[in-house]
Design a protein around this motif. Structure first.
Motif, PDB file in Angstrom:
ATOM      1  N   LEU A 170       0.897  -1.253   0.046  1.00  0.00           N
ATOM      2  CA  LEU A 170       0.049   0.013   0.010  1.00  0.00           C
ATOM      3  C   LEU A 170       0.904   1.259   0.194  1.00  0.00           C
ATOM      4  O   LEU A 170       1.017   1.823   1.035  1.00  0.00           O
ATOM      5  N   PRO A 171       1.344   1.582  -1.207  1.00  0.00           N
ATOM      6  CA  PRO A 171       2.402   2.831  -1.088  1.00  0.00           C
ATOM      7  C   PRO A 171       1.390   4.023  -1.362  1.00  0.00           C
ATOM      8  O   PRO A 171       1.689   5.036  -2.269  1.00  0.00           O
ATOM      9  N   VAL A 172       0.659   4.379  -0.404  1.00  0.00           N
ATOM     10  CA  VAL A 172      -0.274   5.453  -0.437  1.00  0.00           C
ATOM     11  C   VAL A 172       0.305   6.592   0.034  1.00  0.00           C
ATOM     12  O   VAL A 172       1.456   6.683   0.607  1.00  0.00           O
ATOM     13  N   SER A 203      -8.572   0.377   1.560  1.00  0.00           N
ATOM     14  CA  SER A 203      -8.858   1.790   1.109  1.00  0.00           C
ATOM     15  C   SER A 203      -7.536   2.443   0.258  1.00  0.00           C
ATOM     16  O   SER A 203      -6.335   2.254   0.715  1.00  0.00           O
ATOM     17  N   GLY A 204      -7.954   2.899  -0.891  1.00  0.00           N
ATOM     18  CA  GLY A 204      -6.727   3.645  -1.642  1.00  0.00           C
ATOM     19  C   GLY A 204      -5.867   2.675  -2.379  1.00  0.00           C
ATOM     20  O   GLY A 204      -5.025   2.990  -3.262  1.00  0.00           O
ATOM     21  N   LYS A 205      -6.383   1.376  -2.222  1.00  0.00           N
ATOM     22  CA  LYS A 205      -5.549   0.290  -3.011  1.00  0.00           C
ATOM     23  C   LYS A 205      -5.927   0.287  -4.607  1.00  0.00           C
ATOM     24  O   LYS A 205      -5.138   0.209  -5.376  1.00  0.00           O
ATOM     25  N   ALA A 206      -7.025   0.758  -4.798  1.00  0.00           N
ATOM     26  CA  ALA A 206      -7.596   0.711  -6.109  1.00  0.00           C
ATOM     27  C   ALA A 206      -6.675   1.975  -7.010  1.00  0.00           C
ATOM     28  O   ALA A 206      -6.287   1.618  -8.103  1.00  0.00           O
ATOM     29  N   GLU A 207      -6.531   2.935  -6.313  1.00  0.00           N
ATOM     30  CA  GLU A 207      -5.948   3.976  -7.081  1.00  0.00           C
ATOM     31  C   GLU A 207      -4.419   3.751  -7.261  1.00  0.00           C
ATOM     32  O   GLU A 207      -3.728   3.913  -8.291  1.00  0.00           O
ATOM     33  N   ALA A 229       9.450   4.911   3.815  1.00  0.00           N
ATOM     34  CA  ALA A 229       7.817   5.090   4.103  1.00  0.00           C
ATOM     35  C   ALA A 229       7.625   6.652   3.603  1.00  0.00           C
ATOM     36  O   ALA A 229       6.350   6.617   3.025  1.00  0.00           O
ATOM     37  N   LEU A 230       8.141   7.460   3.751  1.00  0.00           N
ATOM     38  CA  LEU A 230       7.771   8.873   3.439  1.00  0.00           C
ATOM     39  C   LEU A 230       7.567   9.208   1.578  1.00  0.00           C
ATOM     40  O   LEU A 230       6.862   9.966   1.343  1.00  0.00           O
ATOM     41  N   ALA A 231       8.392   8.283   0.982  1.00  0.00           N
ATOM     42  CA  ALA A 231       8.567   8.461  -0.199  1.00  0.00           C
ATOM     43  C   ALA A 231       7.991   7.654  -1.005  1.00  0.00           C
ATOM     44  O   ALA A 231       7.812   7.649  -2.343  1.00  0.00           O
ATOM     45  N   SER A 232       7.225   6.627  -0.271  1.00  0.00           N
ATOM     46  CA  SER A 232       6.559   5.566  -1.091  1.00  0.00           C
ATOM     47  C   SER A 232       5.071   6.018  -1.929  1.00  0.00           C
ATOM     48  O   SER A 232       4.987   5.680  -2.895  1.00  0.00           O
ATOM     49  N   GLY A 233       4.691   7.376  -1.568  1.00  0.00           N
ATOM     50  CA  GLY A 233       3.883   8.057  -2.370  1.00  0.00           C
ATOM     51  C   GLY A 233       4.255   8.584  -3.647  1.00  0.00           C
ATOM     52  O   GLY A 233       3.626   9.364  -4.597  1.00  0.00           O
ATOM     53  N   GLU A 234       5.696   8.928  -3.704  1.00  0.00           N
ATOM     54  CA  GLU A 234       6.156   9.786  -4.898  1.00  0.00           C
ATOM     55  C   GLU A 234       7.128   8.662  -5.642  1.00  0.00           C
ATOM     56  O   GLU A 234       7.909   9.352  -6.257  1.00  0.00           O
ATOM     57  N   ILE A 235       7.174   7.459  -5.355  1.00  0.00           N
ATOM     58  CA  ILE A 235       8.179   6.568  -6.174  1.00  0.00           C
ATOM     59  C   ILE A 235       7.618   5.977  -7.466  1.00  0.00           C
ATOM     60  O   ILE A 235       6.392   5.597  -7.176  1.00  0.00           O
ATOM     61  N   PHE A 247       1.956   6.704   8.444  1.00  0.00           N
ATOM     62  CA  PHE A 247       1.030   7.314   9.578  1.00  0.00           C
ATOM     63  C   PHE A 247      -0.325   6.768   9.235  1.00  0.00           C
ATOM     64  O   PHE A 247      -0.907   6.613  10.171  1.00  0.00           O
ATOM     65  N   GLU A 248      -0.687   6.870   8.089  1.00  0.00           N
ATOM     66  CA  GLU A 248      -2.050   6.421   7.759  1.00  0.00           C
ATOM     67  C   GLU A 248      -2.244   5.012   7.929  1.00  0.00           C
ATOM     68  O   GLU A 248      -3.242   4.498   8.513  1.00  0.00           O
ATOM     69  N   LEU A 249      -1.235   4.032   7.696  1.00  0.00           N
ATOM     70  CA  LEU A 249      -1.182   2.706   7.998  1.00  0.00           C
ATOM     71  C   LEU A 249      -1.361   2.453   9.675  1.00  0.00           C
ATOM     72  O   LEU A 249      -2.047   1.506   9.811  1.00  0.00           O
ATOM     73  N   ALA A 250      -0.790   3.371  10.119  1.00  0.00           N
ATOM     74  CA  ALA A 250      -0.797   3.149  11.708  1.00  0.00           C
ATOM     75  C   ALA A 250      -2.139   3.421  12.078  1.00  0.00           C
ATOM     76  O   ALA A 250      -2.569   2.629  13.207  1.00  0.00           O
ATOM     77  N   ALA A 251      -2.799   4.292  11.740  1.00  0.00           N
ATOM     78  CA  ALA A 251      -4.357   4.495  12.098  1.00  0.00           C
ATOM     79  C   ALA A 251      -5.110   3.320  11.646  1.00  0.00           C
ATOM     80  O   ALA A 251      -6.139   2.717  12.405  1.00  0.00           O
ATOM     81  N   ARG A 252      -4.920   2.641  10.403  1.00  0.00           N
ATOM     82  CA  ARG A 252      -5.666   1.688   9.708  1.00  0.00           C
ATOM     83  C   ARG A 252      -5.500   0.143  10.940  1.00  0.00           C
ATOM     84  O   ARG A 252      -6.376  -0.517  11.114  1.00  0.00           O
ATOM     85  N   PHE A 253      -4.136   0.086  10.981  1.00  0.00           N
ATOM     86  CA  PHE A 253      -3.885  -1.500  11.661  1.00  0.00           C
ATOM     87  C   PHE A 253      -3.758  -1.528  13.197  1.00  0.00           C
ATOM     88  O   PHE A 253      -3.746  -2.483  13.758  1.00  0.00           O
ATOM     89  N   VAL A 254      -3.668  -0.217  13.813  1.00  0.00           N
ATOM     90  CA  VAL A 254      -3.137  -0.017  15.384  1.00  0.00           C
ATOM     91  C   VAL A 254      -4.462   0.857  15.910  1.00  0.00           C
ATOM     92  O   VAL A 254      -5.239   0.195  16.614  1.00  0.00           O
ATOM     93  N   ASP A 255      -4.337   2.164  15.710  1.00  0.00           N
ATOM     94  CA  ASP A 255      -5.032   3.013  16.336  1.00  0.00           C
ATOM     95  C   ASP A 255      -4.840   4.331  15.697  1.00  0.00           C
ATOM     96  O   ASP A 255      -3.727   4.788  15.501  1.00  0.00           O
TER      97      ASP A 255
END
Length: 554
Positions: free
Chosen positions: A98-100, A515-519, A254-260, A105-113
């Motif tokens: 999920l290179p969103v 969420s966001g995976k389709a994009e 992690a931070l560059a995953s959305g711009e790679i 930080f969004e993944l932390a909200a999804r998987f932990v809290d």
């Protein structure tokens, strides 16, 4: 499994997209968004070279003097192999799937809290900003090697202007600049290691085959804060904590995953090479510095005590000058200067992208999402740049003193962030296991999971508890604050979000894996289905052997 099949894995069995994690398409239309302008070679250099700053060339002198060369080597080996390496691999597994743009930080909200994601994002933002301050102050420190008469605030301003400029142009140009500067400092480190080997076997003006002379006569490990074996252990532990500041973590991935570009191919490639680069650049590098410079060298100890010594405190410079090599120290100091510039540039990027990710997740003001046509979050860059003006403290204090203040503040923030990343991975692992997402269907799977993650998580927690062990007796107010400030800071953000938003810990079977995976699938299809990827493979076959090897390396 073929890459083109990644987008279709088990989507029927995964939860549907949740309103709380929308794709923010309507916001992207209004504010714009970042672009995938970072090529694989950009990311490779950012991941391993982005955080190699002056801490590894100048600040390391104080650690060598305090703990000894063997403690230096063993401390870096432990932290690099048993904490940073597993952390990189764990983050790579999640971000390859999920290179969103909301990052980990969004993944932390999804998987932990969601409260963990909020606290983690603001903790890393704090650490990133402090690290930019570290490198700005280090640039002032290095410049004092040549000129001590000019106020160091002038050099701070010069560094800020260059880094801001490189961060407001299109991300691909930032990537090119960082590629060049990170390459220079990696070449510097390789050159220093080779120089150490050549000189230790007699290839120096004095024809002195000194070998491991500096390790003899009880100088391999020094006692620190206590006597005897306990003191040697604490000296080694102090090295481990300093390694937490200098060794690159998984934050750049992690931070560059959305711009790679082509993230599901690039991120695994980066992850697979991390171990060799950790050992090759960091562990071998600190081994070499403990060989070329004596930890008991009077010039090293005197330079560290002299707050105006600048980069004369570098054990590399002292070791080279002691061998009678002239002229080279000036070149080394110039390259050390570029390494500080590169690291400041990299963390201005990462902290601004952290702020951007927080804004996308509704955890920072929405105006921070505003991007230029070239995909640069201008307001985020501006906010970080304004905060880093605190580095101008050097105008009234010693540049070296301010440098070490920021080092202490940064170290706790980085270790806390990486520890939370491991916690997020454990939440991800439990979620994909509970929801029946097989490891074989993922673009990349971290080895030895979840055991390596649990071990590294334990190490991170121990480091955070004992990070300021030497500030209690005698009690140092300044040392205690800079060592432990980040812990209550992070706790306030976590508890505050829990109380205000009444968030709950996520159950593994309810975690959002879709969420966001389709994009992302649609973006990646550009590379994965006979497009750029296929053309790249065809072009690769037509290249000369040397160029083919270079392309495969990156």
């Amino acid at each position: 499994m073929a890459q083109e099949d990644i987008g279709s894995i088990h989507e029927d069995s995964l939860p549907t997209e949740k309103p709380g994690f929308s794709t923010t398409a309507h916001l992207d239309i209004k504010y714009g968004q970042t672009r995938r302008g970072l090529s694989p070679r950009h990311v490779q250099l950012m991941a391993i070279g982005g955080s190699i700053g002056t801490g590894l060339f100048v600040g390391i002198g104080s650690v060598l003097s305090r703990s000894g060369p063997l403690s230096l080597f063993l401390g870096y080996l432990l932290w690099g192999v048993f904490f940073v390496w597993p952390c990189n691999l764990c983050v790579a597994e999640m971000c390859a799937y999920l290179p969103v743009r909301g990052s980990i930080f969004e993944l932390a909200a999804r998987f932990v809290d969601p409260a963990v994601g909020f606290a983690m994002g603001w903790t890393y933002f704090y650490a990133g900003v402090m690290l930019v301050c570290v490198e700005y102050s280090s640039i002032a420190t290095v410049m004092q090697y040549w000129n001590k008469d000019i106020n160091p605030a002038v050099w701070i301003a010069m560094a800020m202007v260059v880094c801001i400029f490189l961060n407001v142009v299109a991300v691909k140009w930032y990537g090119e600049a960082e590629f060049v500067m990170a390459s220079l400092k990696l070449l510097l480190l390789v050159g220093l290691v080779l120089l150490t080997f050549i000189t230790m076997v007699g290839g120096n003006p004095k024809h002195d085959a000194y070998g491991f002379t500096h390790w003899k006569n009880g100088n391999a490990m020094h006692a620190y804060y206590a006597e005897g074996a306990a003191g040697r252990f604490l000296g080694w532990w102090k090295v481990v904590l300093y390694a937490g500041f200098t060794i690159a973590g998984p934050d750049m991935i992690a931070l560059a995953s959305g711009e790679i570009q082509n993230p599901r191919r690039t991120i695994p490639r980066v992850a697979k090479l991390i171990f060799y680069r950790l050992v090759g650049f960091y562990v071998i590098g600190v081994l070499a510095v403990g060989i070329i410079c004596s930890s008991r060298d009077p010039r090293l100890i005197g330079a560290i005590k002299d707050s105006s010594a600048g980069s004369a405190a570098s054990p590399w410079v002292i070791g080279i000058e002691n061998l009678g090599i002239r002229g080279l120290p000036h070149l080394i100091n110039f390259l050390i200067l570029t390494s500080g510039w590169s690291c400041g540039n990299a963390y201005l990027y990462s902290s601004s992208r952290t702020l951007y990710g927080l804004a996308r997740d509704g955890q920072a003001p929405k105006f921070l999402m505003k991007c230029t046509k070239s995909g640069v979050p201008m307001y985020c860059v501006a906010v970080v740049s304004v905060i880093t003006c605190i580095t101008f403290l050097v105008s009234s204090n010693s540049a070296v003193q301010v440098f070490y203040w920021f080092v202490d503040l940064t170290t706790t923030g980085l270790i806390a962030t990486y520890t939370m990343m491991l916690l997020v991975f454990i939440g991800w692992y439990r979620a994909r296991t509970a929801q029946g997402l097989p490891a074989a269907s993922l673009p990349y799977t971290a080895p030895l999971t979840p055991y390596a993650a649990y071990f590294a998580l334990t190490m991170g927690c121990i480091a955070l508890i004992f990070i300021g062990f030497d500030t209690f007796a005698p009690f140092s107010v300044q040392g205690f604050i800079t060592a432990y400030f980040c812990l209550p800071y992070s706790l306030v953000f976590f508890v505050g979000w829990k109380v205000v938003k009444k968030s709950k810990f996520v159950k593994p079977e309810e975690a959002d894996l879709i969420s966001g995976k389709a994009e992302v699938d649609e973006e990646c299809r550009h590379w994965e289905e006979g497009g750029i990827e296929a053309n790249w493979k065809r072009a690769l076959q037509e290249m000369p052997i040397w160029k083919r090897y270079w392309e495969r390396l990156w």
